[in-house]
Scaffold this motif. Structure first.
Motif, short mmCIF file in Angstrom:
data_model
loop_
_atom_site.label_atom_id
_atom_site.label_comp_id
_atom_site.label_asym_id
_atom_site.label_seq_id
_atom_site.Cartn_x
_atom_site.Cartn_y
_atom_site.Cartn_z
N MET A 1 6.44 3.01 28.99
CA MET A 1 6.35 2.45 27.65
C MET A 1 5.18 3.08 26.92
O MET A 1 4.10 3.25 27.47
N GLU A 2 5.40 3.47 25.66
CA GLU A 2 4.34 4.03 24.83
C GLU A 2 4.28 3.28 23.50
O GLU A 2 5.27 2.67 23.06
N VAL A 3 3.12 3.33 22.87
CA VAL A 3 2.91 2.66 21.59
C VAL A 3 2.62 3.70 20.52
O VAL A 3 1.76 4.57 20.70
N PHE A 4 3.36 3.62 19.40
CA PHE A 4 3.14 4.50 18.25
C PHE A 4 2.71 3.63 17.08
O PHE A 4 3.45 2.73 16.65
N ALA A 5 1.52 3.88 16.59
CA ALA A 5 1.03 3.11 15.44
C ALA A 5 1.79 3.51 14.19
O ALA A 5 2.22 4.67 14.03
N GLY A 6 1.97 2.55 13.28
CA GLY A 6 2.72 2.81 12.07
C GLY A 6 1.92 2.49 10.82
O GLY A 6 0.68 2.36 10.87
N PRO A 7 2.58 2.31 9.69
CA PRO A 7 1.89 2.05 8.43
C PRO A 7 1.43 0.60 8.34
O PRO A 7 1.63 -0.21 9.25
N GLY A 8 0.80 0.28 7.22
CA GLY A 8 0.37 -1.09 6.98
C GLY A 8 1.55 -2.02 6.85
O GLY A 8 2.62 -1.64 6.34
N ALA A 9 1.39 -3.25 7.33
CA ALA A 9 2.50 -4.22 7.34
C ALA A 9 2.41 -5.25 6.22
O ALA A 9 3.37 -5.99 6.01
N LEU A 10 1.29 -5.32 5.51
CA LEU A 10 1.10 -6.37 4.51
C LEU A 10 0.85 -5.77 3.14
O LEU A 10 -0.06 -4.95 2.96
N SER A 11 1.65 -6.20 2.16
CA SER A 11 1.35 -5.85 0.78
C SER A 11 0.11 -6.62 0.34
O SER A 11 -0.26 -7.62 0.97
N PRO A 12 -0.57 -6.19 -0.71
CA PRO A 12 -1.75 -6.94 -1.16
C PRO A 12 -1.46 -8.41 -1.45
O PRO A 12 -2.27 -9.29 -1.11
N SER A 13 -0.31 -8.71 -2.04
CA SER A 13 0.01 -10.11 -2.35
C SER A 13 0.26 -10.91 -1.08
O SER A 13 -0.18 -12.06 -0.97
N ARG A 14 0.97 -10.31 -0.12
CA ARG A 14 1.23 -11.01 1.14
C ARG A 14 -0.08 -11.23 1.92
O ARG A 14 -0.29 -12.30 2.51
N GLU A 15 -0.95 -10.24 1.90
CA GLU A 15 -2.24 -10.37 2.56
C GLU A 15 -3.04 -11.51 1.94
O GLU A 15 -3.67 -12.31 2.65
N GLU A 16 -3.00 -11.60 0.63
CA GLU A 16 -3.74 -12.66 -0.07
C GLU A 16 -3.18 -14.03 0.26
O GLU A 16 -3.93 -14.99 0.47
N GLN A 17 -1.84 -14.15 0.33
CA GLN A 17 -1.21 -15.43 0.67
C GLN A 17 -1.62 -15.89 2.07
O GLN A 17 -1.99 -17.06 2.28
N LEU A 18 -1.52 -14.97 3.05
CA LEU A 18 -1.86 -15.33 4.42
C LEU A 18 -3.33 -15.69 4.55
O LEU A 18 -3.69 -16.65 5.25
N LEU A 19 -4.18 -14.94 3.88
CA LEU A 19 -5.62 -15.21 3.96
C LEU A 19 -5.95 -16.60 3.41
O LEU A 19 -6.75 -17.34 3.99
N ALA A 20 -5.29 -16.97 2.31
CA ALA A 20 -5.53 -18.29 1.72
C ALA A 20 -5.09 -19.40 2.67
O ALA A 20 -5.76 -20.43 2.81
#
Length: 412
Positions: A1-20
């Motif tokens: 098994m190997e792990v490949f990192a990808g792009p960001g998963a959270l849009s700025p609005s989604r990040e703000e919602q989760l943080l709140a």
């Protein structure tokens, strides 16, 4: 098994919602970031060429990934072990079509970095409090960093077949199994099973009872929808389903098929159609011919209430499946979604008629349903080329006086 990192998963609005949301439990949380992590199961070590092709395939999206979330996440959210996500099914098929047949499966998770105001790592209990807001417990699980991949690709040994001791214990054994397995059997069904297996002279297996419960669920059998209805002591001439069918029986004009399959068909307009000739595969415009219209309604009340995004998404998928299966040559064209909930209770805009009345702990809130459900339905529709073009939503709650005092009615 190997792990490949990808792009960001959270849009700025989604990040703000989760943080709140998380700050309600962890006020000193300063920053949150998420990055996609791809877990790749292979038959043998990857060659340089395969690794480069896979890296390019898994480089998508426009959101840059935070290095901490990619390389040193505090926790990882991934599909529950023992399941294969819809994303994995599509991604693995794409990888195979690109010639990478040594890869057995590709699965995706999200690595989250949680940054304190003072830069110190979160305490274990704080990570647990944050995790509640970062995953859907119906379809996802939380893993410590570095453990998700191994858990996803485990091949556990099947458990031995279990039997429910109906012959020795009687009906009480089914009552206990119903509670333990979450079967939602009603009293008549339990009596039926006890009588049937007593006559057979053997105990039912858990698999048999599980299948019985699924096949006889309200979703599949429509027991309530087709039941006898007695109102004020007087039996009604139609069940709710009979009332719907009565419209078809009274006015069947223009209907080619109804209640014979998982979709209904009505007469369409005559027109030319562009499709491949069955003989040589060449696309040509046909002459004027009848083009019937197929339509389908799919209810996904329970899954959407438990897990709004995937619940609504698979509802759209069920429609597409049944439309295609009703007649050969059907082409999905458009989808419509509707949501009917109890009051939204928007935190910043609570209305006087929206007091908190409680709900089962496993249910999503109406606001969560309305912020996640439409996105799930739209994504499934759009990914399969049948755009979701419109819809509706309404909320309703009403307190009324019933025979036993005050009752609460509504779309819960």
């Amino acid at each position: 098994m190997e792990v490949f990192a990808g792009p960001g998963a959270l849009s700025p609005s989604r990040e703000e919602q989760l943080l709140a949301r998380i700050r309600g439990a962890i006020p000193h949380l300063a920053r949150l970031s998420g990055a996609f992590l791809h877990f790749v199961r292979t038959e043998s070590p990857l060659s340089i060429e395969t690794r480069e092709t896979l890296r390019r395939l898994l480089d998508y999206g426009e959101i840059p990934a935070d290095p901490t979330a990619r390389n040193q996440p505090d926790l990882v959210v991934a599909p529950r072990p023992g399941t294969v996500s819809p994303w994995s099914s599509r991604a693995t098929d794409i990888v195979h079509r690109c010639g990478l047949t040594d890869i057995q499966r590709v699965e995706r998770g999200v690595g989250y970095a949680l940054i304190n105001a003072d830069g110190a790592p979160l305490a274990p209990e704080e990570r647990s409090a944050a995790a509640v807001h970062l995953h859907d417990p119906m379809v996802e699980a939380i893993f410590p960093s570095g453990q998700a991949g191994e858990a996803l690709f485990q091949d556990p040994e099947p458990e031995p077949l279990k039997r429910i001791p109906v012959l020795r214990v009687g009906r009480a054994a089914l009552v206990a199994a119903d509670r333990e397995l979450g079967l939602a059997l009603d009293s008549d069904e339990m009596d039926y099973l006890v009588t049937g297996f007593t006559a057979l002279g053997r105990d039912p297996t858990e698999a048999e009872v599980l299948m019985f419960a699924q096949a006889n669920s309200e979703h599949c059998r429509h027991k309530i929808f087709r039941a006898r209805w007695i109102v004020d002591g007087e039996e009604q001439p139609h069940s709710p389903f009979g009332l719907i069918r009565a419209t078809y029986e009274n006015r069947p004009e223009g209907i080619l098929s109804a209640y014979d399959d998982n979709g209904a068909v009505i007469e369409g307009l005559g027109q030319g159609r562009f499709y491949p000739d069955p003989g040589d595969g060449t696309y040509r415009l046909s002459g004027d011919e009848p083009v019937p219209i197929v339509m389908k309604v799919e209810t996904h009340n329970h899954p959407t209430a438990i897990s709004p995004f995937p619940g609504a998404a698979t509802g759209a998928g069920g429609e597409i499946r049944d439309e295609a299966a009703t007649g050969r040559g059907g082409k999905p064209k458009a989808g419509v979604t509707g949501f009917t909930t109890s009051h939204l209770r928007i935190p910043e805009a609570r209305r006087p008629w929206e007091p908190e009345r409680g709900r089962p702990a496993r249910f999503a809130t109406p606001l969560e349903i309305m912020t996640r459900g439409p996105l799930g339905s739209a994504r499934f529709n759009n990914e399969y080329g049948r755009p979701g073009i419109c819809g509706y939503f309404r909320t309703f709650e009403l307190e009324v006086e019933g025979p036993h005092g005050s009752e609460q009615r509504g779309y819960h």
